[in-house]
Design a protein around this motif. Structure first.
Motif, PDB file in Angstrom:
ATOM      1  N   TRP A 168      23.123  10.681  -9.366  1.00 56.35           N
ATOM      2  CA  TRP A 168      22.418  11.768  -8.696  1.00 56.35           C
ATOM      3  C   TRP A 168      20.923  11.461  -8.753  1.00 56.35           C
ATOM      4  O   TRP A 168      20.374  11.230  -9.845  1.00 56.35           O
ATOM      5  N   TYR A 169      20.293  11.464  -7.580  1.00 61.09           N
ATOM      6  CA  TYR A 169      18.855  11.302  -7.476  1.00 61.09           C
ATOM      7  C   TYR A 169      18.265  12.576  -6.881  1.00 61.09           C
ATOM      8  O   TYR A 169      18.913  13.279  -6.115  1.00 61.09           O
ATOM      9  N   ARG A 170      17.009  12.843  -7.199  1.00 62.98           N
ATOM     10  CA  ARG A 170      16.286  13.940  -6.569  1.00 62.98           C
ATOM     11  C   ARG A 170      14.995  13.384  -5.974  1.00 62.98           C
ATOM     12  O   ARG A 170      14.321  12.539  -6.574  1.00 62.98           O
ATOM     13  N   GLN A 171      14.681  13.931  -4.818  1.00 66.31           N
ATOM     14  CA  GLN A 171      13.458  13.530  -4.149  1.00 66.31           C
ATOM     15  C   GLN A 171      12.666  14.781  -3.808  1.00 66.31           C
ATOM     16  O   GLN A 171      13.096  15.587  -2.969  1.00 66.31           O
ATOM     17  N   ALA A 172      11.524  14.954  -4.441  1.00 70.83           N
ATOM     18  CA  ALA A 172      10.638  16.058  -4.085  1.00 70.83           C
ATOM     19  C   ALA A 172       9.963  15.712  -2.765  1.00 70.83           C
ATOM     20  O   ALA A 172       9.912  14.540  -2.374  1.00 70.83           O
ATOM     21  N   ALA A 173       9.471  16.714  -2.082  1.00 68.34           N
ATOM     22  CA  ALA A 173       8.878  16.522  -0.759  1.00 68.34           C
ATOM     23  C   ALA A 173       7.790  15.451  -0.802  1.00 68.34           C
ATOM     24  O   ALA A 173       6.847  15.542  -1.576  1.00 68.34           O
ATOM     25  N   GLY A 174       7.951  14.418   0.042  1.00 67.26           N
ATOM     26  CA  GLY A 174       6.955  13.363   0.125  1.00 67.26           C
ATOM     27  C   GLY A 174       6.854  12.477  -1.099  1.00 67.26           C
ATOM     28  O   GLY A 174       5.876  11.745  -1.262  1.00 67.26           O
ATOM     29  N   ARG A 175       7.876  12.510  -1.944  1.00 70.33           N
ATOM     30  CA  ARG A 175       7.815  11.750  -3.193  1.00 70.33           C
ATOM     31  C   ARG A 175       8.923  10.708  -3.245  1.00 70.33           C
ATOM     32  O   ARG A 175       9.735  10.564  -2.340  1.00 70.33           O
ATOM     33  N   GLY A 176       8.942   9.985  -4.355  1.00 74.32           N
ATOM     34  CA  GLY A 176       9.945   8.943  -4.538  1.00 74.32           C
ATOM     35  C   GLY A 176      11.266   9.487  -5.035  1.00 74.32           C
ATOM     36  O   GLY A 176      11.487  10.693  -5.111  1.00 74.32           O
ATOM     37  N   LEU A 177      12.151   8.582  -5.395  1.00 75.89           N
ATOM     38  CA  LEU A 177      13.501   8.917  -5.833  1.00 75.89           C
ATOM     39  C   LEU A 177      13.559   8.923  -7.355  1.00 75.89           C
ATOM     40  O   LEU A 177      13.302   7.913  -7.996  1.00 75.89           O
ATOM     41  N   PRO A 208       0.825  -1.204   0.000  1.00 80.47           N
ATOM     42  CA  PRO A 208       0.000   0.000   0.000  1.00 80.47           C
ATOM     43  C   PRO A 208       0.866   1.263   0.000  1.00 80.47           C
ATOM     44  O   PRO A 208       2.084   1.179   0.101  1.00 80.47           O
ATOM     45  N   GLN A 209       0.222   2.414  -0.083  1.00 84.29           N
ATOM     46  CA  GLN A 209       0.965   3.673  -0.026  1.00 84.29           C
ATOM     47  C   GLN A 209       1.367   4.001   1.402  1.00 84.29           C
ATOM     48  O   GLN A 209       2.386   4.660   1.626  1.00 84.29           O
ATOM     49  N   ALA A 210       0.563   3.540   2.362  1.00 84.18           N
ATOM     50  CA  ALA A 210       0.856   3.820   3.757  1.00 84.18           C
ATOM     51  C   ALA A 210       0.305   2.707   4.632  1.00 84.18           C
ATOM     52  O   ALA A 210      -0.708   2.089   4.294  1.00 84.18           O
ATOM     53  N   PHE A 255      13.111   3.471  -8.844  1.00 83.43           N
ATOM     54  CA  PHE A 255      12.463   3.299  -7.551  1.00 83.43           C
ATOM     55  C   PHE A 255      10.956   3.488  -7.622  1.00 83.43           C
ATOM     56  O   PHE A 255      10.446   4.301  -8.407  1.00 83.43           O
ATOM     57  N   GLY A 256      10.261   2.732  -6.762  1.00 83.05           N
ATOM     58  CA  GLY A 256       8.841   2.943  -6.586  1.00 83.05           C
ATOM     59  C   GLY A 256       8.592   4.233  -5.820  1.00 83.05           C
ATOM     60  O   GLY A 256       9.528   4.901  -5.373  1.00 83.05           O
ATOM     61  N   GLN A 257       7.318   4.554  -5.647  1.00 81.95           N
ATOM     62  CA  GLN A 257       6.961   5.833  -5.022  1.00 81.95           C
ATOM     63  C   GLN A 257       7.079   5.804  -3.506  1.00 81.95           C
ATOM     64  O   GLN A 257       6.983   6.833  -2.847  1.00 81.95           O
ATOM     65  N   GLY A 258       7.301   4.619  -2.962  1.00 82.28           N
ATOM     66  CA  GLY A 258       7.494   4.517  -1.522  1.00 82.28           C
ATOM     67  C   GLY A 258       6.246   4.120  -0.759  1.00 82.28           C
ATOM     68  O   GLY A 258       5.120   4.419  -1.176  1.00 82.28           O
ATOM     69  N   THR A 259       6.447   3.435   0.359  1.00 79.53           N
ATOM     70  CA  THR A 259       5.368   3.066   1.277  1.00 79.53           C
ATOM     71  C   THR A 259       5.736   3.602   2.647  1.00 79.53           C
ATOM     72  O   THR A 259       6.800   3.261   3.181  1.00 79.53           O
ATOM     73  N   SER A 311       9.690   2.266  11.633  1.00 77.14           N
ATOM     74  CA  SER A 311       8.993   3.391  11.003  1.00 77.14           C
ATOM     75  C   SER A 311       9.882   4.066   9.973  1.00 77.14           C
ATOM     76  O   SER A 311      11.089   4.218  10.170  1.00 77.14           O
ATOM     77  N   GLY A 312       9.270   4.448   8.880  1.00 77.70           N
ATOM     78  CA  GLY A 312      10.008   5.107   7.809  1.00 77.70           C
ATOM     79  C   GLY A 312       9.304   4.857   6.493  1.00 77.70           C
ATOM     80  O   GLY A 312       8.223   4.273   6.440  1.00 77.70           O
ATOM     81  N   THR A 313       9.954   5.284   5.425  1.00 74.32           N
ATOM     82  CA  THR A 313       9.422   5.056   4.088  1.00 74.32           C
ATOM     83  C   THR A 313      10.241   3.971   3.415  1.00 74.32           C
ATOM     84  O   THR A 313      11.472   4.053   3.380  1.00 74.32           O
ATOM     85  N   TYR A 314       9.576   2.976   2.905  1.00 68.16           N
ATOM     86  CA  TYR A 314      10.235   1.850   2.261  1.00 68.16           C
ATOM     87  C   TYR A 314      10.129   1.986   0.746  1.00 68.16           C
ATOM     88  O   TYR A 314       9.053   2.233   0.203  1.00 68.16           O
ATOM     89  N   PHE A 315      11.270   1.819   0.110  1.00 70.49           N
ATOM     90  CA  PHE A 315      11.322   1.908  -1.350  1.00 70.49           C
ATOM     91  C   PHE A 315      11.826   0.597  -1.937  1.00 70.49           C
ATOM     92  O   PHE A 315      12.777   0.002  -1.416  1.00 70.49           O
ATOM     93  N   CYS A 316      11.200   0.199  -3.008  1.00 67.27           N
ATOM     94  CA  CYS A 316      11.794  -0.874  -3.801  1.00 67.27           C
ATOM     95  C   CYS A 316      12.454  -0.233  -5.014  1.00 67.27           C
ATOM     96  O   CYS A 316      11.977   0.755  -5.559  1.00 67.27           O
ATOM     97  N   GLY A 317      13.561  -0.806  -5.411  1.00 65.56           N
ATOM     98  CA  GLY A 317      14.272  -0.352  -6.598  1.00 65.56           C
ATOM     99  C   GLY A 317      14.433  -1.544  -7.524  1.00 65.56           C
ATOM    100  O   GLY A 317      14.862  -2.612  -7.082  1.00 65.56           O
ATOM    101  N   THR A 318      14.079  -1.368  -8.753  1.00 64.38           N
ATOM    102  CA  THR A 318      14.125  -2.496  -9.679  1.00 64.38           C
ATOM    103  C   THR A 318      15.146  -2.283 -10.780  1.00 64.38           C
ATOM    104  O   THR A 318      15.300  -1.186 -11.311  1.00 64.38           O
ATOM    105  N   GLY A 319      15.849  -3.354 -11.090  1.00 66.82           N
ATOM    106  CA  GLY A 319      16.779  -3.371 -12.203  1.00 66.82           C
ATOM    107  C   GLY A 319      16.184  -4.220 -13.303  1.00 66.82           C
ATOM    108  O   GLY A 319      15.790  -5.356 -13.054  1.00 66.82           O
ATOM    109  N   ILE A 320      16.118  -3.680 -14.493  1.00 64.86           N
ATOM    110  CA  ILE A 320      15.447  -4.403 -15.571  1.00 64.86           C
ATOM    111  C   ILE A 320      16.419  -4.977 -16.571  1.00 64.86           C
ATOM    112  O   ILE A 320      16.045  -5.503 -17.596  1.00 64.86           O
TER     113      ILE A 320
END
Lengths: 114, 114
Positions: free
Chosen positions: B35-44, A7-9, A104-108, A83-92
């Motif tokens: 180099w990655y950028r992360q906007a506020a509350g957003r992903g990488l 989920p997103q959160a 990277f995904g948008q984070g959970t 607690s925190g934001t979890y990101f998955c990063g995928t290599g294709i």
């Protein structure tokens, strides 16, 4: 293309479990998982490299279903420190021309309460 | 052991001013740099990556540029900042050709364009 996390959160109480999913529309070579605390840099949790692989890190583990092009992160008996934001990063790509790029995904956002 | 240094930690710049963020890696040779950028509350969002001195690939068209003057130095620049350039900028390194190795992030630079 960006993987989709769900989920997103998530809001948990200490000791509860959670699952975070990561899906891609493209065939995956690898899946990375990172955790980011507010205002800090992401910290590496684990990499999964082949279909069906599962890895564990204390009470945090993950699986990689290459056929379904998805990965899941399992957090058991959650602690406040999770607690925190979890990101998955995928290599294709196997690495030849992708230069090890991770998308990277948008984070959970995971919040654990006492 | 390998370490990554990124500075400054925070930066407030007016619109139209130039930008230079620097990142250096110690304890490894010929790393892949990102180099990655992360906007506020957003992903990488991946901005640039480099596999060697002078070799820069851009992921998205934008107001920024990157350079790699030395093996372990990566610089993010802009001639004229826009409001939309605000965000959390993260430098990261990875072992060359290491698709199965993790990304290691610097502590980030929080840029506010006013």
């Amino acid at each position: 293309q960006q993987p989709v996390q769900s989920p997103q959160a998530v809001i948990l109480r200490e000791g509860e479990d959670a699952v975070i999913n990561c899906s891609s529309s493209k065939a995956l070579y690898s899946v990375h998982w990172y955790r980011q605390k507010h205002g800090e840099a992401p910290v590496f949790l684990m990499i999964l490299l082949k279909g069906g692989e599962q890895k564990g890190h204390e009470k945090i583990s993950a699986s990689f279903n290459e056929k379904k092009q998805q990965s899941s992160l399992y957090l058991t008996a959650s602690q406040l420190s999770y607690s925190g934001t979890y990101f998955c990063g995928t290599g294709i790509n196997a690495g030849g021309t992708s230069y090890g790029k991770l998308t990277f995904g948008q984070g959970t956002i995971l919040t654990v309460h006492p | 052991s390998q370490t990554i240094h990124q500075w400054p930690a925070t930066l407030v710049q007016p619109v139209g001013s130039p930008l230079s963020l620097e990142c250096t890696v110690e304890g490894t040779s010929n790393p892949n740099l990102y180099w990655y950028r992360q906007a506020a509350g957003r992903g990488l969002q991946l901005l640039f990556y480099s596999v060697g001195i002078g070799q820069i690939s851009s992921e998205v068209p934008q107001n920024l540029s990157a350079s790699r003057p030395q093996d372990r130095q990566f610089i993010l620049s802009s001639k004229k900042l826009l409001l939309s350039d605000s965000g959390f900028y993260l430098c990261a390194w990875r072992a060359f050709g290491g698709s199965n190795s993790p990304l290691h992030f610097g502590n980030g630079t929080r840029l506010t364009v006013t």
